[in-house]
Design a protein around this motif. Structure first.
Motif, PDB file in Angstrom:
ATOM      1  N   GLU A  18       0.825  -1.213   0.000  1.00 42.21           N
ATOM      2  CA  GLU A  18       0.000   0.000   0.000  1.00 42.21           C
ATOM      3  C   GLU A  18       0.856   1.259   0.000  1.00 42.21           C
ATOM      4  OE1 GLU A  18      -3.224   0.313  -0.755  1.00 42.21           O
ATOM      5  OE2 GLU A  18      -2.978  -1.834  -1.083  1.00 42.21           O
ATOM      6  N   VAL A  19       1.984   1.228   0.711  1.00 41.81           N
ATOM      7  CA  VAL A  19       2.880   2.390   0.698  1.00 41.81           C
ATOM      8  C   VAL A  19       3.428   2.595  -0.708  1.00 41.81           C
ATOM      9  CG1 VAL A  19       5.020   3.394   1.596  1.00 41.81           C
ATOM     10  CG2 VAL A  19       3.493   2.125   3.132  1.00 41.81           C
ATOM     11  N   PHE A  20       3.899   1.521  -1.350  1.00 41.43           N
ATOM     12  CA  PHE A  20       4.430   1.647  -2.705  1.00 41.43           C
ATOM     13  C   PHE A  20       3.338   2.075  -3.688  1.00 41.43           C
ATOM     14  CE2 PHE A  20       7.764  -1.412  -1.123  1.00 41.43           C
ATOM     15  CZ  PHE A  20       8.815  -0.511  -1.184  1.00 41.43           C
ATOM     16  N   ALA A  28       8.631   6.262  -1.186  1.00 37.72           N
ATOM     17  CA  ALA A  28       8.426   5.403  -0.012  1.00 37.72           C
ATOM     18  C   ALA A  28       9.645   5.497   0.902  1.00 37.72           C
ATOM     19  CB  ALA A  28       8.189   3.960  -0.446  1.00 37.72           C
ATOM     20  N   SER A  29       9.540   6.322   1.929  1.00 42.38           N
ATOM     21  CA  SER A  29      10.656   6.448   2.874  1.00 42.38           C
ATOM     22  C   SER A  29      10.667   5.246   3.813  1.00 42.38           C
ATOM     23  CB  SER A  29      10.510   7.728   3.692  1.00 42.38           C
ATOM     24  OG  SER A  29       9.407   7.633   4.567  1.00 42.38           O
ATOM     25  N   LEU A  30      11.838   4.935   4.330  1.00 41.15           N
ATOM     26  CA  LEU A  30      11.940   3.825   5.287  1.00 41.15           C
ATOM     27  C   LEU A  30      11.108   4.119   6.528  1.00 41.15           C
ATOM     28  CD1 LEU A  30      15.677   2.846   4.890  1.00 41.15           C
ATOM     29  CD2 LEU A  30      13.665   1.557   4.194  1.00 41.15           C
ATOM     30  N   GLU A  31      11.042   5.372   6.909  1.00 43.72           N
ATOM     31  CA  GLU A  31      10.229   5.745   8.062  1.00 43.72           C
ATOM     32  C   GLU A  31       8.750   5.421   7.813  1.00 43.72           C
ATOM     33  OE1 GLU A  31       8.998   9.818  10.368  1.00 43.72           O
ATOM     34  OE2 GLU A  31      11.082   9.588   9.735  1.00 43.72           O
ATOM     35  N   LEU A  33       7.521   3.306   5.542  1.00 45.74           N
ATOM     36  CA  LEU A  33       7.377   1.858   5.403  1.00 45.74           C
ATOM     37  C   LEU A  33       7.325   1.188   6.771  1.00 45.74           C
ATOM     38  CD1 LEU A  33       9.824   1.423   2.415  1.00 45.74           C
ATOM     39  CD2 LEU A  33       7.395   0.793   2.372  1.00 45.74           C
ATOM     40  N   ALA A  34       8.221   1.595   7.679  1.00 46.96           N
ATOM     41  CA  ALA A  34       8.235   1.018   9.023  1.00 46.96           C
ATOM     42  C   ALA A  34       6.954   1.355   9.770  1.00 46.96           C
ATOM     43  CB  ALA A  34       9.458   1.522   9.797  1.00 46.96           C
ATOM     44  N   GLY A  51      17.043  -4.009   2.288  1.00 39.80           N
ATOM     45  CA  GLY A  51      16.442  -2.687   2.345  1.00 39.80           C
ATOM     46  C   GLY A  51      15.194  -2.532   1.503  1.00 39.80           C
ATOM     47  N   LYS A  52      14.959  -1.302   1.102  1.00 42.25           N
ATOM     48  CA  LYS A  52      13.736  -0.942   0.390  1.00 42.25           C
ATOM     49  C   LYS A  52      13.601  -1.698  -0.934  1.00 42.25           C
ATOM     50  CE  LYS A  52      13.200   3.317  -1.300  1.00 42.25           C
ATOM     51  NZ  LYS A  52      12.819   4.749  -1.452  1.00 42.25           N
TER      52      LYS A  52
END
Length: 187
Positions: A18-20, A28-31, A33-34, A51-52
């Protein structure tokens, strides 16, 4: 001893997808996504040491399996072409949440598809989809060249309707595509 995972893989990949779908790969930042995964960044990196990019690859793979089950399997299964197409259209409606869910292929495609990290996956997914629709159109009586052309237009209609639905904030273009696709592919 390692602690047990609190989020199963399918649920985690659905949240990441959903983020992507909302932001694309670059956005899509790692923040984010987390946060959407309900995990700390360290836990996310533990699950996805690559990673991403690894997250996106696994999301694409999971999405591909879902698309195969809901759309391509009915197209390639037994029965009359129209009945198989109707089952695939119902699968498209479920898969894209009635036009409310963006296509990962579009959201993860870079400007230069041939040099992007997901180029082979994206190209393969589109080729499989065109091939399945072309086989159905050929079985319905169209010569191979015309069947492939109609299949290509069908795939453009599907993905174009998702882009327009997203831009307008309305599922109406997607619904219109579902209604028009049988005529485009089988007439």
């Amino acid at each position: 001893m390692a602690r047990p995972q609190t989020t199963d893989d399918a649920a985690l990949l659905a949240r990441l997808a959903e983020v992507f779908r909302q932001t694309g790969f670059s956005g899509a930042s790692l923040e984010r996504l987390a946060q959407e995964a309900g995990l700390k960044k360290a836990s996310l990196y533990h699950r996805f040491p690559g990673g991403k990019q690894q997250m996106a690859e696994q999301v694409l793979d999971a999405s591909g399996r879902g698309f195969q089950a809901q759309v391509l399997a009915p197209l390639e299964g037994p029965g009359a072409p129209r009945a198989r197409l109707d089952a695939a259209l119902a699968g498209l409606e479920r898969f894209y949440a009635g036009g409310g869910r963006s296509c990962l292929l579009n959201m993860l495609a870079p400007r230069g598809l041939e040099d992007g990290p997901f180029a082979d996956r994206l190209k393969g997914a589109l080729e499989r989809t065109v091939g399945a629709f072309a086989a159905l159109a050929a079985e319905a009586g169209h010569p191979p060249g015309i069947a492939r052309r109609r299949a290509m237009r069908a795939v453009m209609m599907i993905h174009g309707s998702l882009v327009v639905s997203r831009a307008l904030g309305s599922p109406e273009p997607f619904r219109l595509m579902l209604a028009d696709l049988p005529e485009e592919l089988l007439r």
